[in-house]
Design an enzyme around this catalytic site. Structure first.
Site, PDB file in Angstrom:
ATOM      1  NE  ARG A 137      -0.953   1.923  11.156  1.00  0.00           N
ATOM      2  CZ  ARG A 137      -1.890   2.606  10.504  1.00  0.00           C
ATOM      3  NH1 ARG A 137      -2.647   1.993   9.616  1.00  0.00           N
ATOM      4  NH2 ARG A 137      -2.064   3.902  10.730  1.00  0.00           N
ATOM      5  CB  CYS A 162       2.846   9.616   3.879  1.00  0.00           C
ATOM      6  SG  CYS A 162       1.567  10.135   2.726  1.00  0.00           S
ATOM      7  CB  SER A 222      -0.901   0.001   1.237  1.00  0.00           C
ATOM      8  OG  SER A 222      -1.760   1.120   1.244  1.00  0.00           O
ATOM      9  CE1 TYR A 257      -4.517  13.967   2.875  1.00  0.00           C
ATOM     10  CE2 TYR A 257      -4.599  11.707   2.091  1.00  0.00           C
ATOM     11  CZ  TYR A 257      -4.184  12.640   3.019  1.00  0.00           C
ATOM     12  OH  TYR A 257      -3.431  12.243   4.101  1.00  0.00           O
TER      13      TYR A 257
END
Length: 376
Positions: free
Chosen positions: A324, A25, A22, A182
């Site tokens: 994660r 950032c 994935s 966003y």
């Protein structure tokens, strides 16, 4: 039904397996440039066996960054440092993808370990934060300016130019970021879009900018290469964007050339109550896949190989998109294949640690993958 380590063919692209890394950032760029951190971060997940390695949200304009330290693709100067990373990813037998993004009203903010909310110009922030309407995400975030019609056209053109640059860098998948509060998600949701022109109000109007961006990106992207769209399938707030609208959006995007919907959720309402838990977003991917007849990927709290295999085996999605867990273990696919008793190729350098019978990995065909793609 497919297994986690079965290949996935999308258009002319064959992914070695259905484990995708994935976008995450890293807040580690200077002026948008990729550097050694990005090389190691992305490259190590390719060494670890990910079928697709996606960059973090990569800004199409300087003011489209979440933070001053975000990765960027608004200049031709950004191409070569990214191309170096792409070449290495492809040498490992993985496919590289770029997520194209505009942060909208959540731009010009601190990276997580430096603070919270709006960052002043004296520390690298900027004045002109854009959104569909002049509504701040939260009190401590910048107050945005509503995009003019000219601003919308410039934004659409910026996505097209960013796609061209990504193609020249060698990326084989383009993902349009329309999730997590966003810019594009802000247009989709009636909670953040209060416009009264052709970009606000009705479902048709609120989704207009995404359709225009998809068309522009598709025109700048090779016909044989996939385009994904990441959406937040729901705002988790009554009266906001929801799964019914997401299904209809996916139905419209497929004939426009979108190949896969990357199904996430939330991010547009600061106080939303989100029932986070293992696989909590998977039902969105399953419903969009079933009712819109389009490939889907699911993301969020997917950590165990058995869980990921179950998602695919029960037809809930066509790929699992790991975040994660990839930070905890860059070699998660190698471990998962071993636990599931499925085949995955290993890097030559690591074969001495591989299960008996493992085969060495080969690079993707450089003629098909690493050369810049022709712009259509």
């Amino acid at each position: 039904m497919p297994h986690l380590f079965d290949p996935l063919v999308i258009r002319d692209l064959k992914l070695a397996n259905r484990v995708f890394m994935s976008p995450m950032c890293e807040y580690s760029s200077v002026d948008g440039f990729a550097n050694d951190w990005h090389f190691v971060h992305l490259g190590s997940r390719a060494v670890g066996g990910a079928g697709l390695v996606l960059t973090e949200a990569t800004a199409v304009l300087p003011e489209a960054r979440i933070s001053p330290q975000d990765l960027g693709i608004w200049s031709d100067d950004h191409i070569e440092p990214l191309a170096r990373i792409v070449r290495f990813i492809h040498q490992q037998g993985s496919v590289s993808g770029m997520q194209l993004a505009h942060a909208g009203r959540k731009a010009s903010t601190y990276r997580p370990w430096d603070g919270n909310g709006a960052i002043p110009e004296s520390e690298g922030g900027w004045k002109n934060v854009a959104a569909p309407s002049a509504l701040a995400f939260a009190p401590h975030y910048p107050r945005p300016q509503a995009l003019s019609l000219d601003g919308i056209r410039e934004t659409v053109a910026a996505f097209a130019e960013a796609a061209r640059r990504a193609s020249e860098a060698g990326f084989q998948v383009a993902e349009i970021h329309a999730a997590h509060g966003y810019l594009i998600h802000e247009f989709l949701s009636p909670l953040s879009n209060r416009r009264t022109d052709s970009y606000g109000g009705s479902f048709e109007n609120r989704t207009r900018i995404l359709r225009e961006i998809v068309t522009a990106v598709r025109d700048s992207w090779a016909e044989h290469a996939p385009v994904f769209v990441r959406i937040s399938a729901t705002d988790w707030v009554e009266g906001g964007w929801d799964i019914d609208q997401s299904v209809e959006l996916a139905r419209q995007l497929k004939p426009m050339g979108v190949d896969l919907i990357d199904c996430s959720s939330g991010g547009n309402v600061a106080e939303a109550k989100i029932p986070v838990g293992p696989g909590y977003q998977t039902p969105f991917a399953e419903r969009i896949r079933r009712e819109s007849n389009i490939l889907t990927g699911t993301v969020g709290m997917i950590s165990s190989p058995v869980q990921a295999e179950h998602v695919l085996g029960t037809g809930q999605a066509d790929a699992v998109i790991i975040a994660r867990e990839f930070l905890r273990d860059p070699y998660w696919p190698l471990r998962a294949a071993r636990e599931l008793g499925q085949a995955i190729t290993w890097p030559q350098q690591y074969l001495r640690a591989a299960p008996d019978g493992s085969k060495p990995r080969t690079a993707l065909d450089s003629d098909d993958i690493t050369k810049p793609m022709a712009v259509q």
